[in-house]
Design a protein around this motif. Structure first.
Motif, PDB file in Angstrom:
ATOM      1  N   SER A 106      25.044   4.721  21.431  1.00  0.00           N
ATOM      2  CA  SER A 106      25.500   3.402  21.915  1.00  0.00           C
ATOM      3  C   SER A 106      26.723   3.545  22.816  1.00  0.00           C
ATOM      4  O   SER A 106      27.074   2.619  23.535  1.00  0.00           O
ATOM      5  N   GLU A 107      27.364   4.695  22.759  1.00  0.00           N
ATOM      6  CA  GLU A 107      28.551   4.911  23.602  1.00  0.00           C
ATOM      7  C   GLU A 107      28.191   5.520  24.955  1.00  0.00           C
ATOM      8  O   GLU A 107      29.060   5.756  25.793  1.00  0.00           O
ATOM      9  N   ARG A 108      26.917   5.801  25.167  1.00  0.00           N
ATOM     10  CA  ARG A 108      26.490   6.362  26.457  1.00  0.00           C
ATOM     11  C   ARG A 108      26.034   5.223  27.375  1.00  0.00           C
ATOM     12  O   ARG A 108      25.466   4.245  26.907  1.00  0.00           O
ATOM     13  N   PRO A 109      26.241   5.350  28.677  1.00  0.00           N
ATOM     14  CA  PRO A 109      25.884   4.247  29.577  1.00  0.00           C
ATOM     15  C   PRO A 109      24.405   4.186  29.946  1.00  0.00           C
ATOM     16  O   PRO A 109      23.935   3.166  30.471  1.00  0.00           O
ATOM     17  N   TRP A 110      23.661   5.279  29.701  1.00  0.00           N
ATOM     18  CA  TRP A 110      22.294   5.319  30.258  1.00  0.00           C
ATOM     19  C   TRP A 110      21.427   6.233  29.386  1.00  0.00           C
ATOM     20  O   TRP A 110      21.727   7.419  29.244  1.00  0.00           O
ATOM     21  N   LEU A 111      20.371   5.655  28.814  1.00  0.00           N
ATOM     22  CA  LEU A 111      19.441   6.450  27.995  1.00  0.00           C
ATOM     23  C   LEU A 111      18.075   6.479  28.681  1.00  0.00           C
ATOM     24  O   LEU A 111      17.563   5.435  29.096  1.00  0.00           O
ATOM     25  N   VAL A 112      17.507   7.666  28.787  1.00  0.00           N
ATOM     26  CA  VAL A 112      16.169   7.821  29.370  1.00  0.00           C
ATOM     27  C   VAL A 112      15.257   8.386  28.273  1.00  0.00           C
ATOM     28  O   VAL A 112      15.483   9.488  27.773  1.00  0.00           O
ATOM     29  N   PHE A 113      14.243   7.600  27.885  1.00  0.00           N
ATOM     30  CA  PHE A 113      13.353   7.993  26.788  1.00  0.00           C
ATOM     31  C   PHE A 113      12.050   8.579  27.332  1.00  0.00           C
ATOM     32  O   PHE A 113      11.480   8.046  28.285  1.00  0.00           O
ATOM     33  N   THR A 114      11.557   9.614  26.669  1.00  0.00           N
ATOM     34  CA  THR A 114      10.286  10.228  27.071  1.00  0.00           C
ATOM     35  C   THR A 114       9.328  10.305  25.871  1.00  0.00           C
ATOM     36  O   THR A 114       9.056  11.386  25.359  1.00  0.00           O
ATOM     37  N   PRO A 115       8.828   9.142  25.411  1.00  0.00           N
ATOM     38  CA  PRO A 115       7.898   9.185  24.285  1.00  0.00           C
ATOM     39  C   PRO A 115       6.599   9.885  24.673  1.00  0.00           C
ATOM     40  O   PRO A 115       5.991   9.542  25.683  1.00  0.00           O
ATOM     41  N   ALA A 116       6.185  10.845  23.851  1.00  0.00           N
ATOM     42  CA  ALA A 116       4.983  11.632  24.164  1.00  0.00           C
ATOM     43  C   ALA A 116       3.831  11.237  23.266  1.00  0.00           C
ATOM     44  O   ALA A 116       4.020  10.709  22.168  1.00  0.00           O
ATOM     45  N   ARG A 117       2.651  11.488  23.757  1.00  0.00           N
ATOM     46  CA  ARG A 117       1.430  11.406  22.927  1.00  0.00           C
ATOM     47  C   ARG A 117       0.941  12.835  22.738  1.00  0.00           C
ATOM     48  O   ARG A 117       1.540  13.781  23.221  1.00  0.00           O
ATOM     49  N   TYR A 118      -0.166  12.999  22.078  1.00  0.00           N
ATOM     50  CA  TYR A 118      -0.780  14.323  21.878  1.00  0.00           C
ATOM     51  C   TYR A 118       0.189  15.241  21.127  1.00  0.00           C
ATOM     52  O   TYR A 118       0.952  14.779  20.290  1.00  0.00           O
ATOM     53  N   GLU A 119       0.186  16.514  21.438  1.00  0.00           N
ATOM     54  CA  GLU A 119       1.017  17.471  20.702  1.00  0.00           C
ATOM     55  C   GLU A 119       2.426  17.581  21.281  1.00  0.00           C
ATOM     56  O   GLU A 119       3.185  18.466  20.912  1.00  0.00           O
ATOM     57  N   GLY A 120       2.760  16.721  22.200  1.00  0.00           N
ATOM     58  CA  GLY A 120       4.107  16.769  22.782  1.00  0.00           C
ATOM     59  C   GLY A 120       4.079  17.196  24.241  1.00  0.00           C
ATOM     60  O   GLY A 120       3.015  17.356  24.842  1.00  0.00           O
ATOM     61  N   ILE A 121       5.277  17.365  24.806  1.00  0.00           N
ATOM     62  CA  ILE A 121       5.437  17.662  26.236  1.00  0.00           C
ATOM     63  C   ILE A 121       5.702  19.152  26.410  1.00  0.00           C
ATOM     64  O   ILE A 121       6.419  19.754  25.598  1.00  0.00           O
ATOM     65  N   ASP A 122       5.152  19.724  27.444  1.00  0.00           N
ATOM     66  CA  ASP A 122       5.425  21.133  27.804  1.00  0.00           C
ATOM     67  C   ASP A 122       6.938  21.370  27.751  1.00  0.00           C
ATOM     68  O   ASP A 122       7.721  20.622  28.344  1.00  0.00           O
ATOM     69  N   ARG A 123       7.334  22.389  27.018  1.00  0.00           N
ATOM     70  CA  ARG A 123       8.744  22.657  26.746  1.00  0.00           C
ATOM     71  C   ARG A 123       9.604  22.769  28.011  1.00  0.00           C
ATOM     72  O   ARG A 123      10.805  22.478  28.012  1.00  0.00           O
TER      73      ARG A 123
END
Ligand code: ADE
Length: 250
Positions: A106-123
């Motif tokens: 909550s103290e950060r000005p900008w959050l970027v979320f990357t919700p994944a499906r399947y087994e996740g995102i390439d590392r």
């Protein structure tokens, strides 16, 4: 605060228009942008996933759509005056999402979320953006969801209510379960409102006594009782110095 969410199910984030988060948006306290990951696919089938290297079940989300999407989303944020982005990656393999982490985010000005499906995102996607900004891999609990979108809703709501001016009463999260302070690590006890009798159930006399000291003592006893019953692990984390003689007699 600016929030960006990149997802293959943008409509899953529609609840961000409702209730506390919706009101915070309407008041301009939260600037939310939901993006469809498939807009950054360039093949006929709008492919976002592929089979895992090394074999195994399931599919892995591909680097290219995520890289293109995040580059554009970050560029757009910077162009519009946002700064200090944090990448929040919901995954059951992440660190536990706690009230403490909600406060930190909550103290950060900008959050970027990357919700994944399947087994996740390439590392390599998180590895790449970790060279440019803090990356928080976050799990909302020890269970596996079908995707990270519900976790984005959870994290967003927990964070949004901590933003200045979002809750009506600035003090109303001070004694939340999990809030720091005298009741740290204790769950909140039961609460009551009118009428004083309902289907034969009354309310504890002490709450009508008007005696603030006794009411505080009762609330603490109830918090201890509930925590002992529902979360014995939290009692173990309490500082023994925080207990007084009466607590030890319970
Ligand atoms: N994605 C799938 N399960 C999850 C969990 N428990 N927390 C966060 N993201 C997830």
């Amino acid at each position: 605060m600016r929030l960006d969410v990149v997802t293959i199910f943008p409509e899953y984030l529609d609840p961000l228009n409702v209730s506390l988060v919706g009101k915070a948006r309407a008041r301009g306290q939260l600037d939310v942008h939901v993006h469809d990951l498939r807009e950054w696919t360039y093949d006929r089938h709008n492919t976002v996933d592929d089979t895992p290297y090394g074999g195994g079940p399931g599919m892995v989300m591909k680097t290219d759509p995520w890289g293109a999407a995040l580059d554009d989303v970050l560029a757009d944020g910077y162009e519009n005056g946002a700064h200090g982005p944090v990448l929040v990656v919901p995954t059951p393999s992440g660190r536990p999402f706690t009230q403490e982490l909600a406060v930190e985010l909550s103290e950060r000005p900008w959050l970027v979320f990357t919700p994944a499906r399947y087994e996740g995102i390439d590392r390599r996607v998180t590895d790449e953006y970790a060279t440019r900004m803090p990356v928080y891999e976050v799990s909302i609990g020890d269970y596996v969801l079908a995707g990270g979108e519900a976790a984005v809703l959870v994290v967003t709501e927990a964070v949004a209510r901590l933003l200045p001016g979002v809750l009506g009463n600035a003090e109303s999260h001070q004694d939340d379960s999990f809030a720091p302070g005298a009741m740290a690590n204790l769950l909140e006890g039961p609460v009551y409102t009118k009428p004083p009798q309902w289907r034969g159930h009354g309310i504890p006399d002490v709450l009508l006594s008007g005696h603030h000291g006794k009411i505080a003592r009762w609330r603490r006893d109830e918090a201890l009782r509930r925590t002992t019953r529902n979360r014995p692990d939290l009692i173990e984390r309490c500082d023994p110095k925080a207990f007084d003689k009466k607590d030890r007699e319970m």
